[in-house]
Design a protein around this motif. Structure first.
Motif, mmCIF file in Angstrom:
data_model
loop_
_atom_site.group_PDB
_atom_site.id
_atom_site.type_symbol
_atom_site.label_atom_id
_atom_site.label_comp_id
_atom_site.label_asym_id
_atom_site.label_seq_id
_atom_site.Cartn_x
_atom_site.Cartn_y
_atom_site.Cartn_z
ATOM 1 N N ILE A 1 -58.445 35.711 -25.842
ATOM 2 C CA ILE A 1 -58.034 36.825 -26.671
ATOM 3 C C ILE A 1 -56.660 36.519 -27.238
ATOM 4 C CG2 ILE A 1 -57.121 39.164 -26.517
ATOM 5 C CD1 ILE A 1 -59.430 39.882 -24.785
ATOM 6 N N PHE A 2 -56.501 36.811 -28.505
ATOM 7 C CA PHE A 2 -55.205 36.737 -29.167
ATOM 8 C C PHE A 2 -54.913 38.141 -29.663
ATOM 9 C CE2 PHE A 2 -52.683 36.336 -33.024
ATOM 10 C CZ PHE A 2 -51.636 35.561 -32.578
ATOM 11 N N ASP A 3 -53.875 38.738 -29.155
ATOM 12 C CA ASP A 3 -53.570 40.124 -29.483
ATOM 13 C C ASP A 3 -52.578 40.182 -30.642
ATOM 14 O OD1 ASP A 3 -53.092 42.806 -29.565
ATOM 15 O OD2 ASP A 3 -52.568 42.989 -27.455
ATOM 16 N N PHE A 4 -53.089 40.467 -31.825
ATOM 17 C CA PHE A 4 -52.225 40.505 -33.003
ATOM 18 C C PHE A 4 -51.212 41.645 -32.918
ATOM 19 C CE2 PHE A 4 -51.512 38.149 -36.719
ATOM 20 C CZ PHE A 4 -50.902 38.994 -37.626
ATOM 21 N N ALA A 5 -51.480 42.655 -32.121
ATOM 22 C CA ALA A 5 -50.522 43.750 -31.946
ATOM 23 C C ALA A 5 -49.199 43.226 -31.380
ATOM 24 C CB ALA A 5 -51.102 44.828 -31.043
ATOM 25 N N THR A 6 -49.261 42.204 -30.548
ATOM 26 C CA THR A 6 -48.040 41.617 -29.995
ATOM 27 C C THR A 6 -47.221 40.970 -31.102
ATOM 28 O OG1 THR A 6 -49.149 41.235 -27.883
ATOM 29 C CG2 THR A 6 -47.120 40.008 -28.278
ATOM 30 N N ILE A 15 -39.483 42.736 -27.639
ATOM 31 C CA ILE A 15 -39.538 41.618 -26.695
ATOM 32 C C ILE A 15 -40.853 41.700 -25.931
ATOM 33 C CG2 ILE A 15 -38.422 40.525 -24.714
ATOM 34 C CD1 ILE A 15 -35.821 42.020 -25.611
ATOM 35 N N PRO A 16 -41.706 40.678 -26.038
ATOM 36 C CA PRO A 16 -42.977 40.734 -25.321
ATOM 37 C C PRO A 16 -42.788 40.566 -23.810
ATOM 38 C CG PRO A 16 -42.797 38.668 -26.539
ATOM 39 C CD PRO A 16 -41.597 39.490 -26.875
ATOM 40 N N ILE A 17 -43.417 41.451 -23.076
ATOM 41 C CA ILE A 17 -43.477 41.374 -21.619
ATOM 42 C C ILE A 17 -44.954 41.450 -21.296
ATOM 43 C CG2 ILE A 17 -42.812 42.461 -19.445
ATOM 44 C CD1 ILE A 17 -40.383 43.632 -21.022
ATOM 45 N N LEU A 18 -45.525 40.299 -20.908
ATOM 46 C CA LEU A 18 -46.974 40.165 -20.843
ATOM 47 C C LEU A 18 -47.426 39.578 -19.515
ATOM 48 C CD1 LEU A 18 -47.236 38.478 -24.360
ATOM 49 C CD2 LEU A 18 -47.682 40.886 -23.849
ATOM 50 N N THR A 19 -48.710 39.737 -19.240
ATOM 51 C CA THR A 19 -49.304 39.072 -18.087
ATOM 52 C C THR A 19 -49.963 37.786 -18.562
ATOM 53 O OG1 THR A 19 -51.336 40.346 -18.358
ATOM 54 C CG2 THR A 19 -49.702 41.195 -16.797
ATOM 55 N N VAL A 21 -52.653 36.158 -19.215
ATOM 56 C CA VAL A 21 -54.084 36.176 -19.531
ATOM 57 C C VAL A 21 -54.282 35.792 -20.994
ATOM 58 C CG1 VAL A 21 -54.678 37.941 -17.824
ATOM 59 C CG2 VAL A 21 -54.096 38.630 -20.147
ATOM 60 N N GLY A 22 -55.388 35.156 -21.267
ATOM 61 C CA GLY A 22 -55.798 34.847 -22.628
ATOM 62 C C GLY A 22 -54.695 34.324 -23.511
ATOM 63 N N GLY A 23 -54.635 34.859 -24.722
ATOM 64 C CA GLY A 23 -53.676 34.415 -25.721
ATOM 65 C C GLY A 23 -52.244 34.802 -25.452
ATOM 66 N N ARG A 68 -44.079 31.416 -36.818
ATOM 67 C CA ARG A 68 -45.313 30.936 -36.197
ATOM 68 C C ARG A 68 -46.562 31.704 -36.605
ATOM 69 N NH1 ARG A 68 -45.246 29.419 -30.266
ATOM 70 N NH2 ARG A 68 -45.881 27.414 -31.023
ATOM 71 N N PHE A 69 -46.401 32.912 -37.110
ATOM 72 C CA PHE A 69 -47.571 33.751 -37.356
ATOM 73 C C PHE A 69 -47.586 34.367 -38.754
ATOM 74 C CE2 PHE A 69 -46.675 33.845 -32.775
ATOM 75 C CZ PHE A 69 -47.856 33.274 -32.313
ATOM 76 N N SER A 70 -46.935 33.742 -39.697
ATOM 77 C CA SER A 70 -46.956 34.243 -41.071
ATOM 78 C C SER A 70 -48.259 33.837 -41.752
ATOM 79 C CB SER A 70 -45.775 33.679 -41.863
ATOM 80 O OG SER A 70 -45.955 32.281 -42.066
ATOM 81 N N ASP A 71 -48.550 34.469 -42.863
ATOM 82 C CA ASP A 71 -49.733 34.084 -43.647
ATOM 83 C C ASP A 71 -49.657 32.606 -44.013
ATOM 84 O OD1 ASP A 71 -50.602 36.705 -43.542
ATOM 85 O OD2 ASP A 71 -49.921 37.193 -45.576
ATOM 86 N N LYS A 72 -48.481 32.165 -44.428
ATOM 87 C CA LYS A 72 -48.295 30.765 -44.829
ATOM 88 C C LYS A 72 -48.593 29.817 -43.668
ATOM 89 C CE LYS A 72 -44.943 27.497 -46.609
ATOM 90 N NZ LYS A 72 -43.555 27.191 -46.839
ATOM 91 N N THR A 73 -48.104 30.143 -42.490
ATOM 92 C CA THR A 73 -48.331 29.294 -41.325
ATOM 93 C C THR A 73 -49.818 29.207 -40.982
ATOM 94 O OG1 THR A 73 -46.159 29.867 -40.454
ATOM 95 C CG2 THR A 73 -47.732 28.949 -38.894
ATOM 96 N N PHE A 74 -50.523 30.325 -41.046
ATOM 97 C CA PHE A 74 -51.961 30.317 -40.764
ATOM 98 C C PHE A 74 -52.714 29.477 -41.797
ATOM 99 C CE2 PHE A 74 -51.282 34.011 -37.970
ATOM 100 C CZ PHE A 74 -52.064 33.628 -36.896
#
Length: 87
Positions: A1-6, A15-19, A21-23, A68-74
């Protein structure tokens, strides 16, 4: 899973604070957040919080999200995938 909400949240200087798992693993780069590897841990969080510059880290996350996640980068990633596969 890649969570685009992050990614969207990072664009807004959070600031992401994550477990671990997945992406989620791909979201914590260059010490830009906290990744719990054994489930949430209050002591780990408190220790981490004491060692960070919150303002700088928020700005860093906006930059990481943009780079890392801009339209251009994708699009560039898709191009490299296609060109690299010989098509």
């Amino acid at each position: 899973i890649f969570d685009f909400a992050t990614v969207e949240a990072m664009h807004l200087e959070t600031i992401p604070i994550l477990t671990d798992v997945g992406g989620n693993k791909e979201m914590i780069v260059d010490n830009n957040g906290l990744l719990f590897t054994n489930g949430p841990d209050a002591d780990e969080f408190t220790s981490w919080l004491e060692d960070i510059d919150i303002t700088a880290l928020k700005k860093k996350n906006a930059i990481i999200a943009k780079e890392r996640f801009s339209d251009k980068t994708f699009i560039e990633g898709y191009r490299d995938l296609i060109v690299g596969s010989g098509y």
